[in-house]
Design an enzyme around this catalytic site. Structure first.
Site: not given
Length: 153
Positions: A51, A58, A73-75, A92-93
Site C-alpha cells: 500500500c 496487498d 513472453v518468456e515466463s 491496486h489499479e
C-alpha cells in the site's frame, strides 16, 4: 518503463531478483505459431505489492490472457518482473494496469487482458480489469474463473 530483451537470457541462469519493476527485464521470444490465433494465460495466485500510504502488504490473484502475434513472453522473466512489485508502493489499479501496459509494450500482442483480483483490506476487495479492447473474432476466450469475493458463507 520496463526493460525489454529479445531472447531468453534469464532462463536457466542464476538471476538476482529485481528490486523494482524499473529494474526488471521482460524477455520475449519469437512466437513459433505466429500464424495461429490462440490464447496464452498466466496466473499469479500470490502477487504482492505494498500500500503506498500505509506500507502494508496487498495480495492479489492476477490472471493475464493474451493472444500473441510475433512475440511470446518468456515466463521466468515474467515471474521475476511480477515479483519486483513486492516492495513497490502502488494502488491496486496502478499495479494491474501498469502490468498490462508493460506487457503490451514488450509483446505488441493481437489482444491482451488482465484481471487483478485483490484480497480485502479494510473489509473491501477490489477487482481491477484492463484490456486492449475487444478480443479478435474467433479467439477461444475462457472465463477467468474467479468468483466474486464473498468471505465465509
Amino acid at each position: 518503463m520496463v526493460k525489454i530483451h529479445d531472447g531468453a537470457s534469464q532462463l536457466g541462469a542464476n538471476v538476482a531478483a529485481p528490486r523494482s519493476p524499473e529494474e526488471a527485464t521482460l524477455e520475449r521470444v519469437a512466437n513459433p505459431h505466429e500464424e495461429a490465433l490462440y490464447l496464452a494465460r498466466f496466473t499469479a495466485p500470490e502477487f504482492t505489492s505494498l500500500c503506498p500510504v500505509t506500507g502494508q502488504p496487498d495480495f492479489a490473484l492476477l490472471v493475464i490472457d493474451y493472444a500473441p502475434d510475433k512475440w511470446i513472453v518468456e515466463s521466468k522473466s515474467l515471474k521475476l518482473y511480477l515479483g519486483s512489485f513486492r516492495n513497490r508502493g502502488a494502488f491496486h489499479e496502478d499495479c494491474t494496469v501498469r502490468i498490462g501496459k508493460d506487457l503490451v509494450a514488450v509483446l505488441a500482442p493481437r489482444w491482451l487482458r488482465i484481471g487483478g483480483y485483490w484480497y480485502p483490506r479494510g473489509g473491501m476487495p477490489i477487482d481491477v480489469f484492463w484490456s486492449t479492447g475487444a478480443p479478435p473474432p474467433g479467439l477461444w476466450l475462457p472465463d477467468q474463473g474467479v468468483p466474486p469475493y464473498r468471505g465465509r458463507g
